[in-house]
Design an enzyme around this catalytic site. Structure first.
Site, PDB file in Angstrom:
ATOM      1  N   LYS A 221      39.014  43.913  38.371  1.00  0.00           N
ATOM      2  CA  LYS A 221      40.474  44.050  38.343  1.00  0.00           C
ATOM      3  C   LYS A 221      40.950  44.996  37.251  1.00  0.00           C
ATOM      4  CE  LYS A 221      41.823  40.235  41.127  1.00  0.00           C
ATOM      5  NZ  LYS A 221      42.351  38.890  41.283  1.00  0.00           N
ATOM      6  N   ARG A 255      35.262  34.377  42.101  1.00  0.00           N
ATOM      7  CA  ARG A 255      35.334  35.296  43.247  1.00  0.00           C
ATOM      8  C   ARG A 255      34.961  36.686  42.755  1.00  0.00           C
ATOM      9  NH1 ARG A 255      38.880  38.873  45.354  1.00  0.00           N
ATOM     10  NH2 ARG A 255      39.141  38.984  47.620  1.00  0.00           N
TER      11      ARG A 255
HETATM   12  C1  7PJ Z   1      42.069  37.309  44.593  1.00  0.00           C
HETATM   13  C2  7PJ Z   1      42.073  36.902  45.918  1.00  0.00           C
HETATM   14  C3  7PJ Z   1      42.007  36.307  43.560  1.00  0.00           C
HETATM   15  C4  7PJ Z   1      41.931  34.675  45.322  1.00  0.00           C
HETATM   16  C5  7PJ Z   1      42.210  39.059  45.830  1.00  0.00           C
HETATM   17  C6  7PJ Z   1      41.074  41.970  44.316  1.00  0.00           C
HETATM   18  C7  7PJ Z   1      42.382  41.714  44.913  1.00  0.00           C
HETATM   19  N1  7PJ Z   1      42.000  35.600  46.286  1.00  0.00           N
HETATM   20  N2  7PJ Z   1      42.170  38.012  46.685  1.00  0.00           N
HETATM   21  N3  7PJ Z   1      41.937  35.019  43.998  1.00  0.00           N
HETATM   22  N4  7PJ Z   1      42.140  38.659  44.549  1.00  0.00           N
HETATM   23  N5  7PJ Z   1      41.868  33.381  45.645  1.00  0.00           N
HETATM   24  O1  7PJ Z   1      40.045  41.426  44.689  1.00  0.00           O
HETATM   25  O2  7PJ Z   1      41.059  42.813  43.369  1.00  0.00           O
HETATM   26  O3  7PJ Z   1      42.025  36.568  42.358  1.00  0.00           O
HETATM   27  S1  7PJ Z   1      42.355  40.703  46.381  1.00  0.00           S
END
Ligand code: 7PJ
Length: 276
Positions: A221, A255
């Site tokens: 990020k 994640r």
């Molecule tokens: C997240 C997500 C997160 C959850 C994305 C990226 C943006 N879902 N989907 N948590 N981020 N639950 O991966 O940079 O932080 S998309």
């Protein structure tokens, strides 16, 4: 013992779990169908499983700041064949969507978790999965993706994000979704400045709730770009460090894009946990 009910899976939360990210993007060279995009997504998913992913998160809509929306039909065409193609892969599949209609179709196609970055704010979102056995991930986002990074403000970011997640969790339970099916996530980067993100990471343990799993998504990020000065694909080491700090501060699930690096970082943490 703590666990997460996740469709036909029952995931122990005694060790940190790695959720690998599978983005399904259209293939710009193929006309008509999206065969190459599908094959690429399946190959990527399988390599993440081989690297040690415990869960896969499959998304067909970009939720990055400023991203434009895809139609429901396009999102469906991207996501459902990947879910079907991964049937029997051995790990639970999560679908990253904000659309109640697609949530139901994804569960029918084999998804064991629904991950909604809007915190199931769409009318009928909780109801669309309530009578199933899948897990849900409720994430905090301030506003909506298009505008969320335009000067986000909080009086007390930890308190406000915590209050929001408590309210959404109560609404989920009201809709008939048991706590053991719920994952909560403070939503790093979704309507947050670097300072907000650092505050949330520092105080992550405050988001632990009895009976509920805590997820953190920091991988690649922009906050890590701001800290290291590196572009997204060069943030692997910073991402592994961030995942380790998240786990140390109470996250049950991280994640990530870089599963192998995360697995090794967490192996060090796991080794310390088993010491007397
Ligand atoms: C997240 C997500 C997160 C959850 C994305 C990226 C943006 N879902 N989907 N948590 N981020 N639950 O991966 O940079 O932080 S998309």
């Amino acid at each position: 013992m703590a666990f997460l009910l996740c469709g036909r899976f029952r995931l122990s939360l005694t060790h940190p779990l790695i959720m690998g990210v599978v983005n399904v993007t259209p293939d710009s060279f193929s006309d008509g169908g999206n065969y190459l995009g599908l094959e690429q997504a399946l190959a990527h998913a399988r390599s993440l499983i081989a690297e040690g992913a415990d869960i896969l998160d499959i998304g067909g809509e970009s939720t990055r700041p400023g991203a434009s929306a895809v139609t429901m039909d396009e999102e469906r065409r991207r996501v459902l064949p990947v879910l079907e193609g991964l049937a029997g892969c051995g790990v639970p599949l999560s679908v990253d969507t904000q659309r109640p209609g697609l949530m139901r179709e994804a569960v029918a196609a084999g998804a064991s978790m629904v991950n909604d970055v809007s915190g199931f704010r769409s009318p009928g979102a909780f109801e669309s999965v309530a009578d199933t056995d899948v897990a849900i991930c409720i994430m905090h986002m301030l506003g909506e993706p298009r505008t969320m990074q335009q000067a986000p403000r909080y009086q007390d970011v930890v308190k406000e994000v915590g209050d929001y997640l408590d309210a959404r969790m109560a609404a989920a339970e009201q809709a008939g979704i048991a706590r053991e099916r719920i994952v909560i996530d403070p939503g790093f980067g979704f309507g947050k400045t670097l300072e907000h993100n650092l505050g949330l990471l520092r105080e992550l343990r405050h988001f632990r709730r009895a009976g509920t799993a805590l997820l953190a998504g920091l991988s690649r990020k922009s906050m890590l770009g701001a800290i290291t000065g590196r572009g997204p694909s060069e943030r692997v080491h910073a991402s592994a460090a961030a995942a380790l700090i998240a786990v140390q501060n109470g996250a049950h699930i991280v994640r990530v894009h870089d599963v192998a690096a995360t697995r090794d970082a967490l192996a060090v943490w796991n080794a310390l946990q088993s010491q007397p």
